[in-house]
Write a protein that holds these residues in place. Structure first.
Motif, mmCIF file in Angstrom:
data_model
loop_
_atom_site.group_PDB
_atom_site.id
_atom_site.type_symbol
_atom_site.label_atom_id
_atom_site.label_comp_id
_atom_site.label_asym_id
_atom_site.label_seq_id
_atom_site.Cartn_x
_atom_site.Cartn_y
_atom_site.Cartn_z
ATOM 1 N N GLU A 1 -6.303 11.810 2.806
ATOM 2 C CA GLU A 1 -7.339 11.137 3.590
ATOM 3 C C GLU A 1 -8.007 10.018 2.803
ATOM 4 O O GLU A 1 -8.477 9.033 3.391
ATOM 5 C CB GLU A 1 -8.392 12.146 4.056
ATOM 6 N N LYS A 2 -8.057 10.140 1.477
ATOM 7 C CA LYS A 2 -8.673 9.091 0.652
ATOM 8 C C LYS A 2 -7.892 7.787 0.751
ATOM 9 O O LYS A 2 -8.484 6.701 0.709
ATOM 10 C CB LYS A 2 -8.754 9.553 -0.804
ATOM 11 N N ILE A 3 -6.571 7.882 0.874
ATOM 12 C CA ILE A 3 -5.740 6.686 1.013
ATOM 13 C C ILE A 3 -5.999 6.021 2.356
ATOM 14 O O ILE A 3 -6.135 4.788 2.454
ATOM 15 C CB ILE A 3 -4.246 7.039 0.873
ATOM 16 N N LEU A 4 -6.089 6.825 3.409
ATOM 17 C CA LEU A 4 -6.366 6.278 4.741
ATOM 18 C C LEU A 4 -7.739 5.629 4.782
ATOM 19 O O LEU A 4 -7.925 4.562 5.379
ATOM 20 C CB LEU A 4 -6.264 7.392 5.791
ATOM 21 N N ALA A 53 -9.840 -6.026 1.608
ATOM 22 C CA ALA A 53 -9.233 -5.450 0.410
ATOM 23 C C ALA A 53 -8.439 -4.197 0.757
ATOM 24 O O ALA A 53 -8.770 -3.458 1.675
ATOM 25 C CB ALA A 53 -10.314 -5.116 -0.615
ATOM 26 N N HIS A 54 -7.366 -3.998 0.010
ATOM 27 C CA HIS A 54 -6.478 -2.841 0.144
ATOM 28 C C HIS A 54 -5.703 -2.826 1.461
ATOM 29 O O HIS A 54 -5.338 -1.756 1.948
ATOM 30 C CB HIS A 54 -7.250 -1.535 -0.057
ATOM 31 N N GLU A 95 0.875 -1.162 0.000
ATOM 32 C CA GLU A 95 0.000 0.000 0.000
ATOM 33 C C GLU A 95 0.919 1.221 0.000
ATOM 34 O O GLU A 95 1.957 1.226 0.676
ATOM 35 C CB GLU A 95 -0.915 0.015 1.225
ATOM 36 N N THR A 96 0.553 2.222 -0.762
ATOM 37 C CA THR A 96 1.413 3.401 -0.919
ATOM 38 C C THR A 96 0.589 4.686 -0.796
ATOM 39 O O THR A 96 -0.638 4.650 -0.827
ATOM 40 C CB THR A 96 2.118 3.384 -2.297
ATOM 41 N N GLY A 100 -8.011 1.782 5.425
ATOM 42 C CA GLY A 100 -8.394 1.593 6.822
ATOM 43 C C GLY A 100 -7.234 1.745 7.787
ATOM 44 O O GLY A 100 -7.369 1.487 8.979
ATOM 45 N N ILE A 101 -6.088 2.175 7.261
ATOM 46 C CA ILE A 101 -4.912 2.407 8.109
ATOM 47 C C ILE A 101 -5.052 3.765 8.793
ATOM 48 O O ILE A 101 -5.399 4.754 8.149
ATOM 49 C CB ILE A 101 -3.616 2.350 7.281
#
Length: 235
Positions: free
Chosen positions: A52-55, A147-148, A12-13, A59-60
């Motif tokens: 924030e979209k990545i978080l 997922a992700h 995940e990046t 879910g990290i």
């Protein structure tokens, strides 16, 4: 075709741009004789702003990343874990590129060949089936969970690969050479470091990024953002 030994990889990046984005999570499975014999998983503090979209997607939590090791602390362990195995991923070149870049920055060679379930799915799945990991797994009756997240996605990539091998045993599958063109890493120069520190102090900005680990170009991008009045220090 019998392919029994490989490392399944997923990352995940912070984004998809190799020139500026960073790893935030690593998931690895060591496969020997078609069975999982070892695993490696960790969060990585990217030392940069995270959208924030990545978080939300992963879910990290930001607090989890702030407590995690930085990539230079664990990249040697990642390379050692992979040994001389070929890599397997869903769009393997993406994950390989990030690991190769960060290994190179600390002087470690990381040259690998790889199998790619995404490319295989493009060959064998019907045209109306999407080739992303979730839909590919669904096509083979595999229910994908979590997922992700890197470790989970690595696991389901392995499951998908085994299904492809079993259902298409006449398919010619060979590991491919993976070529990545990396920009030369130029560490931050002394003068640039001094100028950046002056800017941070002048604007009373508390910088969470380890300045000593920045490249010259990353430092200059940060300086440009400070001068423009931005406090978004995504590199």
């Amino acid at each position: 075709m019998s392919i029994s030994n490989y490392i399944t990889i997923d990352l995940e990046t912070t984004g998809i741009k190799l020139g500026r984005d960073k790893i935030i999570e690593v998931g690895l499975l060591k496969i020997k004789d078609a069975h999982i014999v070892d695993t490696f998983s960790c969060l990585i503090n990217p030392q940069m702003h995270i959208d924030e979209k990545i978080l939300e997607l992963t879910g990290i939590k930001k607090s989890e990343l702030e407590r995690a090791n930085e990539i230079h602390d664990v990249i040697g362990n990642i390379v050692d874990f992979c040994e001389d195995y070929d890599l397997l991923g869903h769009n393997t070149i993406f994950d390989y590129s990030f690991i190769k870049r960060d290994a190179k920055r600390v002087g470690i060679d990381f040259e690998k060949r790889g199998f790619d379930t995404y490319k295989l799915c493009k060959k064998i799945l019907p045209a109306d089936i999407k080739k992303n990991l979730t839909d590919a797994c669904c096509y083979f009756g595999i229910e994908r969970k979590n997922a992700h997240r890197a470790f989970s996605d690595a696991y389901y990539t392995h499951r998908l690969f085994r299904e492809i091998l079993e259902s298409h045993n006449s398919l010619d599958i060979e590991p491919e050479d993976m070529r990545v063109k990396l920009k030369k890493f130029i560490p931050i120069r002394k003068r640039t470091k001094e100028d950046l520190q002056k800017l941070l102090n002048c604007h009373r900005i508390g910088c969470k990024v380890n300045i000593d680990l920045l490249s010259e170009s990353e430092a200059k991008r940060m300086m440009d953002k400070i001068k423009s009045g931005s406090r978004d220090f995504a590199l």
